[in-house]
Write a protein that holds these residues in place. Structure first.
Motif, short mmCIF file in Angstrom:
data_model
loop_
_atom_site.label_atom_id
_atom_site.label_comp_id
_atom_site.label_asym_id
_atom_site.label_seq_id
_atom_site.Cartn_x
_atom_site.Cartn_y
_atom_site.Cartn_z
N PRO A 194 31.92 -30.99 13.81
CA PRO A 194 31.22 -31.13 12.53
C PRO A 194 31.74 -30.13 11.49
O PRO A 194 32.03 -28.98 11.82
CB PRO A 194 29.76 -30.86 12.90
N VAL A 195 31.87 -30.59 10.25
CA VAL A 195 32.30 -29.70 9.16
C VAL A 195 31.20 -28.68 8.87
O VAL A 195 31.47 -27.50 8.62
CB VAL A 195 32.62 -30.52 7.89
N LEU A 196 29.95 -29.15 8.90
CA LEU A 196 28.80 -28.28 8.66
C LEU A 196 27.80 -28.46 9.78
O LEU A 196 27.69 -29.55 10.35
CB LEU A 196 28.12 -28.63 7.33
N HIS A 215 21.96 -35.63 11.68
CA HIS A 215 23.30 -35.04 11.73
C HIS A 215 23.23 -33.59 12.19
O HIS A 215 23.99 -33.14 13.05
CB HIS A 215 23.96 -35.13 10.35
N ASP A 216 22.30 -32.82 11.61
CA ASP A 216 22.19 -31.41 11.96
C ASP A 216 21.77 -31.22 13.42
O ASP A 216 22.25 -30.32 14.11
CB ASP A 216 21.17 -30.71 11.04
N THR A 217 20.88 -32.09 13.89
CA THR A 217 20.44 -31.99 15.28
C THR A 217 21.60 -32.19 16.23
O THR A 217 21.78 -31.44 17.21
CB THR A 217 19.35 -33.04 15.58
N VAL A 218 22.43 -33.20 15.95
CA VAL A 218 23.59 -33.49 16.80
C VAL A 218 24.64 -32.38 16.66
O VAL A 218 25.23 -31.92 17.65
CB VAL A 218 24.21 -34.86 16.44
N ALA A 219 24.88 -31.93 15.43
CA ALA A 219 25.91 -30.92 15.18
C ALA A 219 25.59 -29.59 15.85
O ALA A 219 26.48 -28.86 16.27
CB ALA A 219 26.11 -30.72 13.68
N GLN A 220 24.31 -29.27 15.93
CA GLN A 220 23.91 -27.97 16.48
C GLN A 220 23.68 -28.01 17.98
O GLN A 220 23.44 -26.96 18.60
CB GLN A 220 22.63 -27.49 15.78
N LYS A 221 23.75 -29.19 18.58
CA LYS A 221 23.45 -29.30 19.99
C LYS A 221 24.70 -29.09 20.82
O LYS A 221 25.78 -29.57 20.47
CB LYS A 221 22.86 -30.69 20.30
N ASN A 222 24.56 -28.38 21.92
CA ASN A 222 25.65 -28.18 22.86
C ASN A 222 25.54 -29.23 23.96
O ASN A 222 24.58 -29.25 24.72
CB ASN A 222 25.58 -26.77 23.45
N PHE A 223 26.54 -30.12 24.03
CA PHE A 223 26.47 -31.23 24.97
C PHE A 223 27.12 -30.90 26.31
O PHE A 223 27.22 -31.75 27.18
CB PHE A 223 27.14 -32.47 24.37
#
Length: 294
Positions: free
Chosen positions: A63-65, A107-115
């Motif tokens: 993610p860019v942000l 978007h933020d939830t997915v971007a900040q999550k460690n998969f």
């Protein structure tokens, strides 16, 4: 034969190969079979999915942000700080619309999550007697099914030992729990000095996933080999009515005439078996021939 471009994918290669197949006088049936297989739409779809996944893997997108919602709020606040043109008003309306805000929030939830898989942390402190022992933390996933292992206390040390691993059960499928392993904790709860029935209750109450702290048994050659022994039951057997069974829940009920496959005779008293034709892959305990003859 036409030449493929450097960027040709698997499905393009497959399509070209299919077009070049020609029936051969000596192998006509084989060639027709190959052509039918390669022409299957489902196979072409699988090839396309494979290519897309490989392309995604090569790109390693990030993610860019990590907080697009905050940026949108900052832009909206900046727009409202002064006179706005028609375009700026339209942009403000777009940024403050509930639908776009919901999309940015997702978007933020997915971007900040460690998969990456999250494993339970190793304990910071070990008992003194464990300093020279190899401790293994095992996490098993079981879908409303038994663990597929029985336990017993060691007569000499009092330690809780894995007595049996039922073929096809959650413990057996994981390949991480073995006969002779010493069990120390269940879901972070020490089972030292607990009674066997208390430990069994802890194991049965765990739903979804279960974490075990185990001291592996001394490695030996695997004696539990799949058996090809089949037998026909000469009587009905209901484990819940058998007080002699070491674990009623692990017993295999059967009726007179059922064909059973014995998959383990490691225990001279209680064998592990499956009913032939049963969709359940887990083995169960049945009284051995020697036990029945007593």
């Amino acid at each position: 034969m036409p030449v493929l471009s450097a960027g040709a994918g698997l499905h393009e290669t497959l399509a070209l190969l299919t077009s070049q197949l020609r029936p051969d006088a000596n192998h006509k049936e084989d060639m027709i079979f190959l052509k039918d297989v390669f022409s299957e739409k489902s196979l072409a779809y699988l090839m396309k999915i494979h290519e897309n996944l490989r392309q995604y893997e090569r790109q390693s997108p990030t993610p860019v942000l990590h907080s697009a919602s905050s940026l949108a709020e900052d832009v909206a606040e900046e727009l409202q700080s002064g006179p706005m043109s028609a375009e700026e008003k339209e942009l403000l309306q777009l940024l403050t619309s509930p639908h776009l805000r919901a999309v940015l929030s997702v978007h933020d939830t997915v971007a900040q999550k460690n998969f990456d898989p999250v494993l339970p942390p190793l304990p910071d402190d070990f008992d003194d007697e464990l300093e020279e022992e190899s401790v293994k933390i095992v996490r098993l996933v079981k879908n409303k099914e038994p663990l597929g292992a029985t336990i017993r206390p060691d007569e000499a040390t009092g330690a809780v030992i894995v007595a049996r691993v039922m073929k096809g059960g959650a413990a057996d499928r994981s390949g991480l729990v073995h006969v002779g392993d010493e069990l120390r904790e269940v879901n972070g709860i020490s089972i030292i000095h607990k009674r066997p029935d208390e430990i069994s209750q802890l194991l049965s109450q765990s739903q979804g996933s279960i974490s075990l702290k185990i001291i592996p048994a001394v490695k030996e050659e695997d004696k539990l080999k799949d058996s090809k022994v089949f037998m026909r039951a000469l009587f009905d057997y209901v484990p819940l009515e058998d007080k002699a069974t070491p674990c009623q829940e692990a017993g295999l009920p059967f009726k007179r005439g059922d064909v059973l496959q014995v998959v383990s005779q490691d225990d001279a008293t209680w064998w592990q078996a499956k009913r032939v034709g049963d969709s359940n892959l887990r083995a169960g305990l049945i009284p051995s021939k020697q036990f029945q003859e007593r």
